[in-house]
Write a protein that holds these residues in place. Structure first.
Motif, short mmCIF file in Angstrom:
data_model
loop_
_atom_site.label_atom_id
_atom_site.label_comp_id
_atom_site.label_asym_id
_atom_site.label_seq_id
_atom_site.Cartn_x
_atom_site.Cartn_y
_atom_site.Cartn_z
N GLU A 109 10.75 8.78 -6.56
CA GLU A 109 11.77 8.75 -5.51
C GLU A 109 11.70 7.45 -4.72
N ASP A 110 12.86 7.05 -4.18
CA ASP A 110 12.91 5.88 -3.30
C ASP A 110 11.91 6.05 -2.17
N LEU A 111 11.34 4.94 -1.74
CA LEU A 111 10.40 4.94 -0.62
C LEU A 111 11.13 4.41 0.61
N ARG A 142 1.28 6.62 -7.02
CA ARG A 142 0.19 7.55 -7.32
C ARG A 142 0.63 9.00 -7.14
N SER A 143 1.40 9.26 -6.07
CA SER A 143 1.83 10.64 -5.83
C SER A 143 2.79 11.11 -6.92
N ALA A 144 3.58 10.19 -7.48
CA ALA A 144 4.55 10.57 -8.52
C ALA A 144 3.94 10.59 -9.91
N LEU A 145 3.04 9.64 -10.20
CA LEU A 145 2.57 9.44 -11.57
C LEU A 145 1.09 9.74 -11.78
N ALA A 165 4.09 0.40 -14.24
CA ALA A 165 4.84 0.18 -13.01
C ALA A 165 4.37 -1.12 -12.37
N THR A 166 5.33 -1.93 -11.91
CA THR A 166 4.97 -3.17 -11.22
C THR A 166 4.63 -2.86 -9.77
N LEU A 167 3.81 -3.73 -9.20
CA LEU A 167 3.43 -3.62 -7.79
C LEU A 167 3.37 -5.04 -7.24
N GLY A 168 4.29 -5.36 -6.35
CA GLY A 168 4.33 -6.71 -5.79
C GLY A 168 5.74 -7.25 -5.64
N MET A 169 6.64 -6.78 -6.51
CA MET A 169 8.03 -7.22 -6.44
C MET A 169 8.68 -6.84 -5.12
N SER A 170 8.28 -5.70 -4.55
CA SER A 170 8.91 -5.19 -3.32
C SER A 170 8.32 -5.79 -2.05
N ALA A 171 7.34 -6.69 -2.19
CA ALA A 171 6.72 -7.28 -0.98
C ALA A 171 7.74 -8.03 -0.14
N PRO A 178 0.82 -1.22 0.00
CA PRO A 178 0.00 0.00 0.00
C PRO A 178 0.85 1.27 0.00
N LEU A 179 1.99 1.25 0.70
CA LEU A 179 2.89 2.40 0.71
C LEU A 179 3.51 2.62 -0.67
N VAL A 180 3.86 1.51 -1.32
CA VAL A 180 4.45 1.58 -2.66
C VAL A 180 3.43 2.16 -3.64
#
Length: 198
Positions: free
Chosen positions: A141-143, A13-16, A51-57, A6-8
């Motif tokens: 930016e990095d999170l 969303r804030s960037a794109l 953008a992918t979402l899930g790789m950083s889990a 959710p943070l990712v």
């Protein structure tokens, strides 16, 4: 364990902006990977960003490590930007999900300078079957996450033709990027030709 996704997504969303489409892909033995599509502009026209979402889990783990650390280790998501309306790039969702699942499936640590190959065109008719992983920090930016978790880095992907990928294997990522720069290559053009490599 903190749920980082959710943070990712909030950072994306804030960037794109708001995603105008999303697709989920699940591979046997892996967590679900989503790919979000964002419509945007740059100085020269419409851009579509995936953008992918899930790789950083989960943190990426060195394949030589005896035990995978569930907390420490690099985390990343992938971002691909292409000019809109020049090719059927919507079909890139599955190849992107395959790349995002590679740390879980193959034990890869995806880092800037790496080549990732999907073994088929990134989308129908694409002159690219692989991508160069570029340095993060530009578009998204990095999170930062609470210690001891590593930050999530958003790694841009630069499509490479087979000739460029072969040349990069010999001369390195830096040399290829310098070649692109010297030739004014539009890396967002989904139909571009290979940069001159002589």
């Amino acid at each position: 364990m903190v749920d980082v996704l959710p943070l990712v997504e909030a950072r994306l969303r804030s960037a794109l902006g708001e995603p105008d489409a999303r697709a989920a892909v699940t591979f046997l033995g892996t967590d679900r990977i989503e790919v979000l599509r964002f419509a945007g502009e740059d100085g020269e026209g419409a851009i579509v960003r995936y953008a992918t979402l899930g790789m950083s889990a989960h943190p990426m783990t060195d394949p030589t490590a005896v035990l995978a650390d569930p907390v420490k280790g690099p985390r990343a998501e992938l971002v691909l930007s292409v000019r809109a309306g020049l090719a059927d790039t919507g079909k890139v969702l599955r190849p992107l999900a395959v790349l995002a699942a590679s740390p879980q499936v193959e034990g890869l640590v995806v880092a800037p300078g790496a080549s990732l190959d999907v073994g088929e065109p990134l989308w129908p008719g694409a002159p690219f079957t692989s991508v160069l992983v570029a340095e993060p920090g530009g578009l998204v930016e990095d999170l930062e996450l609470d210690a001891p978790l590593d930050p999530v880095r958003f790694l841009p992907l630069l499509p490479m033709t087979p000739n460029e990928a072969a040349w990069k294997r010999v001369h390195g990522a830096q040399a290829l990027q310098e070649r692109w720069l010297a030739n004014g290559t539009d890396l967002r053009d989904p139909a571009r030709r290979s940069v001159p490599l002589e």
